[in-house]
Design a protein around this motif. Sequence first.
Motif, PDB file in Angstrom:
ATOM      1  N   ALA A   1     116.061  54.410  80.392  1.00  0.00           N
ATOM      2  CA  ALA A   1     116.251  55.934  80.963  1.00  0.00           C
ATOM      3  C   ALA A   1     115.369  56.841  80.131  1.00  0.00           C
ATOM      4  O   ALA A   1     114.665  57.551  80.509  1.00  0.00           O
ATOM      5  CB  ALA A   1     117.584  56.467  80.782  1.00  0.00           C
ATOM      6  N   HIS A   2     115.249  56.413  78.601  1.00  0.00           N
ATOM      7  CA  HIS A   2     114.244  57.222  77.741  1.00  0.00           C
ATOM      8  C   HIS A   2     112.843  57.001  77.985  1.00  0.00           C
ATOM      9  O   HIS A   2     112.228  57.882  78.081  1.00  0.00           O
ATOM     10  CB  HIS A   2     114.686  56.710  76.390  1.00  0.00           C
ATOM     11  CG  HIS A   2     115.695  57.729  75.821  1.00  0.00           C
ATOM     12  ND1 HIS A   2     115.698  58.859  75.195  1.00  0.00           N
ATOM     13  CD2 HIS A   2     117.006  57.368  75.490  1.00  0.00           C
ATOM     14  CE1 HIS A   2     116.636  59.289  74.596  1.00  0.00           C
ATOM     15  NE2 HIS A   2     117.578  58.448  75.186  1.00  0.00           N
TER      16      HIS A   2
ATOM     17  N   LEU B   1     114.264  57.834  85.415  1.00  0.00           N
ATOM     18  CA  LEU B   1     115.070  57.653  86.515  1.00  0.00           C
ATOM     19  C   LEU B   1     115.420  56.226  86.849  1.00  0.00           C
ATOM     20  O   LEU B   1     114.417  55.593  87.230  1.00  0.00           O
ATOM     21  CB  LEU B   1     114.524  58.375  87.835  1.00  0.00           C
ATOM     22  CG  LEU B   1     115.370  58.553  89.122  1.00  0.00           C
ATOM     23  CD1 LEU B   1     116.427  59.452  88.722  1.00  0.00           C
ATOM     24  CD2 LEU B   1     114.183  59.259  90.082  1.00  0.00           C
ATOM     25  N   LEU B   2     116.435  55.827  86.659  1.00  0.00           N
ATOM     26  CA  LEU B   2     117.016  54.417  86.782  1.00  0.00           C
ATOM     27  C   LEU B   2     117.326  53.908  88.364  1.00  0.00           C
ATOM     28  O   LEU B   2     118.458  53.578  88.639  1.00  0.00           O
ATOM     29  CB  LEU B   2     118.239  53.900  85.788  1.00  0.00           C
ATOM     30  CG  LEU B   2     117.811  54.378  84.440  1.00  0.00           C
ATOM     31  CD1 LEU B   2     118.924  53.578  83.735  1.00  0.00           C
ATOM     32  CD2 LEU B   2     116.380  53.658  84.043  1.00  0.00           C
ATOM     33  N   LEU B   3     116.161  54.066  89.336  1.00  0.00           N
ATOM     34  CA  LEU B   3     116.436  53.982  90.653  1.00  0.00           C
ATOM     35  C   LEU B   3     115.073  53.248  91.092  1.00  0.00           C
ATOM     36  O   LEU B   3     114.040  53.392  90.678  1.00  0.00           O
ATOM     37  CB  LEU B   3     116.484  55.193  91.367  1.00  0.00           C
ATOM     38  CG  LEU B   3     117.720  55.998  91.277  1.00  0.00           C
ATOM     39  CD1 LEU B   3     117.488  57.379  92.184  1.00  0.00           C
ATOM     40  CD2 LEU B   3     119.044  55.525  91.570  1.00  0.00           C
TER      41      LEU B   3
ATOM     42  N   ARG C   1     106.584  60.813  89.608  1.00  0.00           N
ATOM     43  CA  ARG C   1     106.533  62.012  88.932  1.00  0.00           C
ATOM     44  C   ARG C   1     107.433  62.059  87.688  1.00  0.00           C
ATOM     45  O   ARG C   1     107.034  62.791  86.734  1.00  0.00           O
ATOM     46  CB  ARG C   1     107.441  62.728  89.954  1.00  0.00           C
ATOM     47  CG  ARG C   1     107.846  64.135  89.414  1.00  0.00           C
ATOM     48  CD  ARG C   1     108.704  65.098  90.358  1.00  0.00           C
ATOM     49  NE  ARG C   1     107.943  65.479  91.830  1.00  0.00           N
ATOM     50  CZ  ARG C   1     108.541  65.876  92.649  1.00  0.00           C
ATOM     51  NH1 ARG C   1     109.812  66.381  92.584  1.00  0.00           N
ATOM     52  NH2 ARG C   1     107.850  66.150  93.932  1.00  0.00           N
ATOM     53  N   HIS C   2     108.377  60.872  87.482  1.00  0.00           N
ATOM     54  CA  HIS C   2     109.103  60.749  86.067  1.00  0.00           C
ATOM     55  C   HIS C   2     108.233  60.275  85.216  1.00  0.00           C
ATOM     56  O   HIS C   2     108.368  60.659  84.060  1.00  0.00           O
ATOM     57  CB  HIS C   2     110.399  59.925  86.408  1.00  0.00           C
ATOM     58  CG  HIS C   2     111.545  60.873  87.100  1.00  0.00           C
ATOM     59  ND1 HIS C   2     111.417  61.341  88.373  1.00  0.00           N
ATOM     60  CD2 HIS C   2     112.538  61.214  86.598  1.00  0.00           C
ATOM     61  CE1 HIS C   2     112.445  61.839  88.521  1.00  0.00           C
ATOM     62  NE2 HIS C   2     113.092  62.068  87.695  1.00  0.00           N
TER      63      HIS C   2
ATOM     64  N   PRO D   1     123.051  55.715  92.280  1.00  0.00           N
ATOM     65  CA  PRO D   1     122.519  56.349  93.397  1.00  0.00           C
ATOM     66  C   PRO D   1     123.367  57.449  94.037  1.00  0.00           C
ATOM     67  O   PRO D   1     122.779  58.448  94.600  1.00  0.00           O
ATOM     68  CB  PRO D   1     122.308  55.128  94.501  1.00  0.00           C
ATOM     69  CG  PRO D   1     122.097  53.934  93.664  1.00  0.00           C
ATOM     70  CD  PRO D   1     123.069  54.024  92.609  1.00  0.00           C
ATOM     71  N   GLU D   2     124.693  57.279  94.090  1.00  0.00           N
ATOM     72  CA  GLU D   2     125.521  58.118  94.847  1.00  0.00           C
ATOM     73  C   GLU D   2     125.439  59.503  93.920  1.00  0.00           C
ATOM     74  O   GLU D   2     125.429  60.450  94.574  1.00  0.00           O
ATOM     75  CB  GLU D   2     126.823  57.646  94.463  1.00  0.00           C
ATOM     76  CG  GLU D   2     127.354  56.361  95.511  1.00  0.00           C
ATOM     77  CD  GLU D   2     126.864  55.094  94.826  1.00  0.00           C
ATOM     78  OE1 GLU D   2     126.440  55.076  93.661  1.00  0.00           O
ATOM     79  OE2 GLU D   2     126.659  54.025  95.459  1.00  0.00           O
TER      80      GLU D   2
END
Length: 267
Positions: free
Chosen positions: A114-115, A119-121, A138-139, A164-165
Amino acid sequence: MPDVADADGLTVGQVSARLGVTVRALHHWDEIGLARPSLRTAAGYRLYTAGDLERLHRIVVYREIGFDLDRIRAVLDDSIVDVPGALRAQRTQVAERIDRLQQLSAGLDRMIDAHERGLLLTIAQQAAIFGPGWDPDRHAQAHQRYGDTTQWRQYAERSASRGPEEWQAISHAIAGLDRALRDAMDAGVTPGSPAANQLVERHREVFSSYFPLTRQMQVCLGRRFEADPAFAAHYDGIRAGLATWFRRIIDASPRAHSIDPDTATWQ
């Protein structure tokens, strides 16, 4: 197992070196009667025998598997203690601890990701949640630009625990705000009006899903919405002139909180 055949008459320093135990620990075990040297020199110095060394070795083994000193004393000295049962119970505790550590390790991996990524997707998940026009780079660009800031760290820590939710709910909230801004501008809502101020507060609430946003920081962000080509393209793509109108209602709102938008800083 150390060689104890020639161990009679060992000093505390020698025992410390043989077993990898600190002298301080040996003195403590002596003081509490857990492992006392059996011999004494004419000068009064205490020495460890082979039997003492054997007991110390067992203490080291039990300590390494997690027994506390009272439990070790009971295992060594109490003839009615069920040693196999005690070891099985300790094995269960160790297995539970390993499971907790594995969960902690997985959590640390997510936090590191995450750092570094924000975004963890997966790319497919991002497209499904944010729409086909979403830029998956973008991230990475945001991390390169803001990765050393407090706000990025706050964002990353929140992102690490989101699935995701939750991102879908945030995306819906942002889309709803965008529509509300467009409708308010079309309706002629003026900066500083209650309706405009309510939209500004709604933006702060929605944006705070990323990191806490103060009113002064929001003013700085509003300027970026108008001046940054990517942000301006987003808002002006919803409604021509929306980026400037949005910046204007953000500037007008904090005056009610004794904040001069002309001097606001990122704090």
